[in-house]
Design an enzyme around this catalytic site. Structure first.
Site, PDB file in Angstrom:
ATOM      1  N   CYS A 245       0.830  -1.205   0.000  1.00  0.00           N
ATOM      2  CA  CYS A 245       0.000   0.000   0.000  1.00  0.00           C
ATOM      3  C   CYS A 245       0.866   1.256   0.000  1.00  0.00           C
ATOM      4  O   CYS A 245       0.461   2.288  -0.544  1.00  0.00           O
ATOM      5  CB  CYS A 245      -0.947  -0.005   1.193  1.00  0.00           C
ATOM      6  SG  CYS A 245      -0.131  -0.209   2.792  1.00  0.00           S
ATOM      7  N   HIS A 794      -1.782   1.303   7.396  1.00  0.00           N
ATOM      8  CA  HIS A 794      -2.229   1.191   6.005  1.00  0.00           C
ATOM      9  C   HIS A 794      -2.138   2.558   5.340  1.00  0.00           C
ATOM     10  O   HIS A 794      -2.485   3.581   5.938  1.00  0.00           O
ATOM     11  CB  HIS A 794      -3.665   0.674   5.964  1.00  0.00           C
ATOM     12  CG  HIS A 794      -4.206   0.517   4.573  1.00  0.00           C
ATOM     13  ND1 HIS A 794      -3.618  -0.300   3.639  1.00  0.00           N
ATOM     14  CD2 HIS A 794      -5.275   1.085   3.960  1.00  0.00           C
ATOM     15  CE1 HIS A 794      -4.308  -0.240   2.501  1.00  0.00           C
ATOM     16  NE2 HIS A 794      -5.317   0.599   2.673  1.00  0.00           N
TER      17      HIS A 794
END
Length: 862
Positions: A245, A794
């Site tokens: 990510c 994230h």
């Protein structure tokens, strides 16, 4: 007769000094001799929990087989998510959560100390990567199934050094597929898209295979399924290949940087690829990036799999190999540098001797520095992202002033550092009926343990002198702190207990002993393997610290004291009845242990007391528990005398007595103080404040002195950086990590800046702009957010599409519309940030808790 434990201690020290540090191996030939051999085996390592290993090192360094730091059995409990599957926790950090030991050292450690029952050895392969060797802590976990029966899934682990063919063979064997059948492998990614694995001879690493689903039989490629898809160019997700990510977030920010994207969409890069640049990547990074950009802006894909790009990045930058989490700004920095070198229009870089200003006007020196920079570096990256610093050094001795102008690709600006720290501690009152209370206190970052006691004293009204601070781990005291120890050695994740002690009014009359008390449960069987016939024990509950008069260090007095301290968790209203049979006048095991206990706590007071008097025949009353002298690890058989160090005792409960009289649910209860309910106030700063801090005068560190040409020696000069000129696209990197010897800290200050018309004119030294040069005002065009903590989280991103002006939210393969007020909230809550400002504006920001050391903003000039 030779003491085997003593030999093991010496051998362990040798393994520590040689086997673990110099990759040499010691093989125990007999109890008297060791042969030193060189190991040719580097194929595997074993994972050992860090705290156990540190305690083992301490035990070995003492050279005393009866040392209280005896580590006991190898225990990796803290590394596992659960004790059923024994899956490792995610994102464990080497030398912080675990250590790696060679196979030979592991076999010796296991032979000497054994392992906790049921725990598997954590053997990990050493993978041969380009230009480096890495230990594979997390093998790739793959879910295998047949396309015809997708519900029947088998989980298997493969090394990144394994080939795809080995996965195919494993599948054929698992699903009983005939060897004559034609097999095709497909990867099902996290976003449910499928991709054909055509080359079965490549490795799992080269295939960028991560935890996903591989299925057999044929299926149309996901690219073919998207042939009919038509969408807005640039509004395209990126598949998460496994902790990628950070890469997806950085790519989305650069993808929405108009001048760079137009350059690649128009294929202008083809004429400028530099295949001979020794600092470049032979054009491979530029070509891989161009392929991703063209797919994202074709309007034919709702999601692109950047597998080839990921492979190329890992090939040229080994730190990005595998599937560990990384800093998006670090990836962005590498990518910009790689694109620049791959697209550098200068084929042969000439040597240029740099000149000092020597009193010349800044304008003249700056223009000369920029011309020299362009003579060696000329690419679309320089055209778009490079600006110019002014660096001023002043000698503290002769006051020589040295002025140079240096190019930059992004601004790496600091945040104001708070001098205070918030800590959470549990206060254990002297009142035996009071539950532990969790407090949140503010202490100086550079403070001592005494400052922590003083801060808690203001809330509890208990004098700091009556508090003892300890780190509790696995039902025992990992460390008992002195008042003058630094707070920097206490980590935020440590369980810190401050235990109240009684007023020592009689201290001058009688010496007090600080006694550490453990709770243990006896097993139903004897532990003959330890070399004694004692029962095996298991620690439970919270340990306690008690100030005890030395004269009370006998079993009867301690029993009453411990029973009183356990009043809240023990049912003392119905104690066991006394035994009716008179006890014979003989020495029992319990009386032997009492003698050890008394000697450990009070060796001088009882020295003249005859044992026979203490063993007088008496009617014995059955106790709730027995008392044992133990070491700091809660073990009995390693000896009880610590040479004047901290004494430890344990109360041992019989399982039946513990079940009847000890309330474990009550023991685990605690109360939250009102300070825990007050939300932590975050500092808010303006981006301009960070720029001002960046341009503040600082003194060079001793590790990086400046050579003064007048003094003819290295000096700790003062240094000041100023902005001279800004690029068309400005990347701002907020440095949010602070490092000390013991801690890593992320600064969570809120940094505010506008979406439009961010004005840098007040920060620039050069006030006179050339004709036609635009003003230094920028608009935000992209933001990279990070949600999570220092070690996990994230990445997502916001970006403004260059064609329709609409903001979008990119979460790997998922793309949704975004409103400007959402972006403002995201920025205001951001804790770390990498932002790109174009004389219209990109920001890559990381939200309240970031894994990386920085944040980035990108801006586009109006």
């Amino acid at each position: 007769n030779i003491n085997n434990k003593g030999v093991n201690c010496v051998a362990a020290k040798c393994v520590f000094l040689f086997s673990l540090w110099f990759d040499l191996r010691l093989v125990l030939v007999s109890h008297l001799s060791l042969i030193l051999i060189f190991s040719h085996c580097v194929c595997c390592r074993y994972v050992v929990e860090h705290r156990w290993f540190e305690q083992w090192k301490e035990f070995v360094e003492t050279g005393d087989q009866n040392s209280p730091s005896f580590p006991g059995q190898i225990n990796n409990t803290e590394l596992f998510e659960d004790l059923d599957s024994y899956h490792l926790k995610e994102r464990l950090v080497e030398n912080e959560d675990f250590v790696l030991v060679p196979a030979e050292a592991w076999h010796k450690l296991q032979a000497w100390y054994g392992m906790v029952d049921g725990q598997p050895p954590l053997e990990r392969k050493v993978v041969d990567l380009p230009s480096t060797l890495k230990v594979e802590i997390y093998p790739v976990e793959v879910f295998l199934c047949l396309h015809s029966n997708i519900e029947n899934v088998i989980t298997a682990e493969f090394s990144r050094a394994d080939s795809i063919l080995s996965i195919q063979k494993a599948m054929c064997q698992a699903f009983s597929v005939p060897s004559s059948s034609e097999c095709r492998l497909w990867i099902k990614s996290l976003d449910s898209s499928c991709e054909r694995l055509r080359n079965v001879h490549m490795s799992v690493l080269d295939a960028c295979l991560s935890s996903g689903m591989v299925r057999t039989n044929s299926r149309r490629n996901s690219a073919e399924e998207q042939d009919s898809y038509r969408g807005q160019p640039g509004v395209c997700g990126l598949t998460n290949l496994g902790n990628t990510c950070f890469m997806n977030s950085a790519l989305q920010c650069l993808s929405n940087t108009p001048p760079l994207t137009e350059y690649f969409l128009q294929s202008s890069y083809l004429e400028e690829l530099n295949f001979t640049n020794p600092l470049g990547m032979k054009g491979e990074i530029a070509e891989a990036y161009a392929d991703v950009i063209k797919q994202m802006w074709s309007g034919r894909h709702y999601s692109v799999v950047p597998r080839v790009f990921k492979t190329k990045v890992g090939h040229f930058a080994s730190q990005f190999l595998g599937y560990q989490q990384h800093d998006s700004q670090e990836l962005l920095s590498f990518l910009l540098d790689g694109l620049h070198e791959d697209l550098n229009r200068v084929k042969n870089k000439e040597y240029i001797e740099l000149r000092d200003a020597d009193g010349r006007p800044d304008q003249e020196v700056a223009e000369e520095a920029w011309r020299n920079h362009r003579r060696r570096n000329d690419s679309v990256i320089v055209d778009t992202f490079h600006g110019l610093f002014k660096s001023t050094l002043v000698c503290p001795e002769c006051h020589k002033v040295s002025v140079t102008f240096d190019p930059f690709c992004y601004l790496s600006v600091p945040l104001p550092v708070s001098k205070e720290r918030v800590m959470e501690v549990f206060f254990v009152s002297l009142d035996p009926y009071a539950k532990p209370v969790q407090h949140r206190v503010v202490v100086p970052k550079a403070g001592k343990v005494s400052d922590l006691c003083s801060a808690l004293s203001e809330m509890t009204k208990v004098p700091p002198t009556q508090m003892v601070v300890a780190d509790v781990f696995n039902h025992r005291f990992y460390k008992i702190y002195n008042a003058d120890e630094s707070l920097s050695c206490i980590l935020d994740r440590d369980d810190i207990f401050e235990q109240q002690q009684g007023e020592q009014q009689q201290q001058q009359e009688e010496e007090q002993v600080l006694l550490a008390l453990y709770l243990r449960e006896r097993s139903h069987y004897r532990d003959y393997g330890s070399g004694s016939s004692s029962y095996g024990t298991t620690l439970f509950g919270h340990p306690l610290l008690l100030n005890v008069p030395r004269s009370s260090c006998n079993e009867e007095a301690l029993y009453k004291l411990f029973l009183q301290r356990l009043a809240r968790t023990s049912d003392t209203s119905s104690e066991p009845p006394a035994e009716q049979m008179p006890q014979p006048c003989k020495v029992t095991e319990e009386e032997k242990e009492e003698e050890k206990l008394e000697q450990a706590c009070s060796p001088t007071v009882l020295a003249n007391e005859q044992p026979a008097k203490r063993r007088a025949c008496r009617k014995k009353r059955k106790s709730l528990f027995t008392i044992q002298a133990v070491n700091s690890n809660g073990m009995t058989e390693r000896g009880t005398k610590d040479g004047g160090t901290q004494p430890y005792v344990a109360i041992d409960w019989d399982p039946e007595m513990k079940k009847r009289f000890y309330n474990e649910n009550e023991a685990e209860k605690y109360v939250k103080h009102t300070s825990m309910e007050v939300p932590q106030q975050q500092t808010t700063v303006q981006l301009q404040e960070c720029i001002e801090l960046f341009t503040t005068v600082e003194t060079l560190e001793e590790e990086n002195p400046w050579y003064c040409p007048v003094c003819k020696k290295h000096q700790l000069a003062t240094k000041k950086l100023d902005l001279w000129s800004l690029p068309e696209v400005l990347i701002i990197h907020l440095k949010r990590f602070s490092y000390t010897k013991f801690t890593r800290e992320k600064l969570d200050s809120i940094v505010e800046f506008p979406l439009r018309d961010l004005d840098f004119s007040a920060c620039l030294l050069r006030k006179n702009l050339s004709n036609g040069e635009p003003l230094s005002r920028y608009d935000l065009i992209a933001v990279s957010n990070h949600y999570g903590g220092l070690r996990d989280g994230h990445y997502t991103s916001y970006a403004k599409n260059k064609d329709n002006g609409q903001w979008y939210y990119f979460d790997d393969s998922k793309v949704t519309y975004a409103r400007e007020d959402q972006i403002v909230v995201s920025i205001s809550l951001s804790c770390t940030c990498t932002a790109i400002f174009v004389r219209t504006f990109i920001a890559t920001m990381h939200s309240l808790t970031l894994i990386t050391s920085s944040s980035i903003c990108v801006v586009w000039r109006n």
